[in-house]
Design a protein around this motif. Structure first.
Motif, mmCIF file in Angstrom:
data_model
loop_
_atom_site.group_PDB
_atom_site.id
_atom_site.type_symbol
_atom_site.label_atom_id
_atom_site.label_comp_id
_atom_site.label_asym_id
_atom_site.label_seq_id
_atom_site.Cartn_x
_atom_site.Cartn_y
_atom_site.Cartn_z
ATOM 1 N N GLU A 4 9.583 35.904 21.782
ATOM 2 C CA GLU A 4 8.186 35.736 21.383
ATOM 3 C C GLU A 4 8.153 35.008 20.044
ATOM 4 O O GLU A 4 8.678 35.519 19.046
ATOM 5 C CB GLU A 4 7.492 37.097 21.243
ATOM 6 C CG GLU A 4 7.402 37.891 22.535
ATOM 7 C CD GLU A 4 6.655 39.208 22.369
ATOM 8 O OE1 GLU A 4 6.388 39.595 21.212
ATOM 9 O OE2 GLU A 4 6.342 39.844 23.384
ATOM 10 N N ILE A 5 7.539 33.824 20.006
ATOM 11 C CA ILE A 5 7.469 33.095 18.746
ATOM 12 C C ILE A 5 6.085 32.531 18.453
ATOM 13 O O ILE A 5 5.847 32.055 17.343
ATOM 14 C CB ILE A 5 8.497 31.946 18.687
ATOM 15 C CG1 ILE A 5 8.256 30.936 19.813
ATOM 16 C CG2 ILE A 5 9.918 32.480 18.721
ATOM 17 C CD1 ILE A 5 9.123 29.697 19.682
ATOM 18 N N SER A 8 0.016 34.125 19.614
ATOM 19 C CA SER A 8 -0.528 35.048 20.616
ATOM 20 C C SER A 8 0.510 36.045 21.105
ATOM 21 O O SER A 8 0.166 37.165 21.499
ATOM 22 C CB SER A 8 -1.098 34.261 21.806
ATOM 23 O OG SER A 8 -0.088 33.479 22.416
ATOM 24 N N GLU A 9 1.774 35.672 21.084
ATOM 25 C CA GLU A 9 2.829 36.576 21.531
ATOM 26 C C GLU A 9 3.209 37.601 20.474
ATOM 27 O O GLU A 9 3.619 38.718 20.802
ATOM 28 C CB GLU A 9 4.070 35.762 21.912
ATOM 29 C CG GLU A 9 3.896 34.923 23.162
ATOM 30 C CD GLU A 9 5.039 33.941 23.362
ATOM 31 O OE1 GLU A 9 5.312 33.602 24.528
ATOM 32 O OE2 GLU A 9 5.652 33.515 22.362
ATOM 33 N N LEU A 10 3.057 37.240 19.209
ATOM 34 C CA LEU A 10 3.513 38.105 18.125
ATOM 35 C C LEU A 10 2.452 39.064 17.605
ATOM 36 O O LEU A 10 2.783 40.168 17.152
ATOM 37 C CB LEU A 10 4.008 37.248 16.950
ATOM 38 C CG LEU A 10 5.321 36.495 17.148
ATOM 39 C CD1 LEU A 10 5.496 35.454 16.045
ATOM 40 C CD2 LEU A 10 6.506 37.449 17.171
ATOM 41 N N VAL A 189 12.299 34.965 12.953
ATOM 42 C CA VAL A 189 11.140 35.401 13.738
ATOM 43 C C VAL A 189 11.557 36.621 14.536
ATOM 44 O O VAL A 189 12.524 36.555 15.322
ATOM 45 C CB VAL A 189 10.636 34.293 14.684
ATOM 46 C CG1 VAL A 189 9.415 34.779 15.464
ATOM 47 C CG2 VAL A 189 10.302 33.018 13.910
ATOM 48 N N ILE A 190 10.848 37.726 14.349
ATOM 49 C CA ILE A 190 11.201 38.984 15.014
ATOM 50 C C ILE A 190 10.061 39.390 15.942
ATOM 51 O O ILE A 190 8.926 39.579 15.507
ATOM 52 C CB ILE A 190 11.479 40.096 13.991
ATOM 53 C CG1 ILE A 190 12.594 39.663 13.032
ATOM 54 C CG2 ILE A 190 11.877 41.385 14.710
ATOM 55 C CD1 ILE A 190 12.886 40.666 11.935
ATOM 56 N N GLY A 191 10.367 39.513 17.221
ATOM 57 C CA GLY A 191 9.360 39.865 18.217
ATOM 58 C C GLY A 191 8.827 41.270 18.048
ATOM 59 O O GLY A 191 9.430 42.119 17.378
ATOM 60 N N ARG A 192 7.705 41.529 18.685
ATOM 61 C CA ARG A 192 7.032 42.827 18.579
ATOM 62 C C ARG A 192 7.968 43.982 18.948
ATOM 63 O O ARG A 192 8.854 43.852 19.784
ATOM 64 C CB ARG A 192 5.831 42.878 19.521
ATOM 65 C CG ARG A 192 4.706 41.924 19.205
ATOM 66 C CD ARG A 192 3.545 42.203 20.139
ATOM 67 N NE ARG A 192 2.499 41.191 20.016
ATOM 68 C CZ ARG A 192 1.249 41.369 20.438
ATOM 69 N NH1 ARG A 192 0.891 42.525 20.969
ATOM 70 N NH2 ARG A 192 0.354 40.409 20.311
#
Length: 226
Positions: A4-5, A8-10, A189-192
């Protein structure tokens, strides 16, 4: 686990006063050069019964708690019920979300903290965006400039995106937990819903819903873990 980057994804944009800045952007780091002007424009329109202007381009919600030893520089918005604790240093271009905590000796610069974010103990957060309920453990920091001073590139499995930015720290998705004394290197970048082990050195894109132990050991969380 999933990569997720994108904005809207994060992020859940209902959980930040900066939604108007992030809406329409593909990647969250695209917002970093725009934070300064966005705060000034938004601050002028904030309701005076909820926010007070405490200095040039500094708007603080009346329900927020700000320690007398904290240093606030604008442009800055501190949203409702946030807490700025003893000796916090806000260098400017910062949005501190509702119920967020900026703690002892923590330094902020060019950041968006979503609602309920916690950076409570000896943290440096620069040129970064932290999603809803993200938490950075004591002593964990974002590193926002590469040692060779070249432009930051976001890299992951099958991903290499030139940001065009000399300064970019970390993009933390909603509910990310960063362990104590970890370093998030430029372009992280760290996803949810991901957990970073204490004392980690993190670089690149970390999948959502994972547990990061080291670069060669990233495990998916068990179903029902979060």
């Amino acid at each position: 686990m999933s990569i997720e980057i994108t904005v809207s994804e994060l992020y859940d944009l209902k959980e930040t006063i900066a939604a108007g800045l992030l809406e329409g952007l593909t990647y969250p780091w695209e917002a970093l050069p725009k934070i300064h002007d966005f705060i000034i424009d938004l601050g002028e329109s904030l309701p005076k019964d909820i926010y007070e202007e405490r200095g040039e381009y500094i708007w603080v919600a009346k329900s927020a708690k700000v320690a007398p030893t904290a240093c606030l520089n604008g442009p800055l918005i501190v949203d409702e019920d946030a807490e700025i604790r003893h000796c916090a240093f806000v260098r400017g271009n910062a949005i501190v979300g509702k119920g967020a905590v900026v703690g002892n000796s923590t330094e902020l610069k060019n950041v968006i903290l979503f609602n309920k974010v916690q950076v409570p103990h000896y943290n440096y957060v620069g040129d970064s965006i932290l999603g809803f309920k993200a938490h950075m453990g004591a002593g964990s920091i974002t590193s926002n400039v590469k040692s060779d001073k070249t432009l930051v590139v976001v890299k992951g499995e099958g991903i290499s995106i030139e940001t065009g930015l000399k300064k970019m720290g970390a993009m933390l998705g909603d509910n990310v937990e960063v362990g104590c004394n970890s370093v998030l290197n430029p372009g992280t970048v760290i996803g949810r819903n991901t957990n970073i082990y204490p004392a980690s050195m993190v670089r690149g894109v970390i999948p959502a819903g994972s547990i990061y132990k080291k670069a060669t050991e990233i495990a998916g969380k068990r179903e029902g873990y979060f």
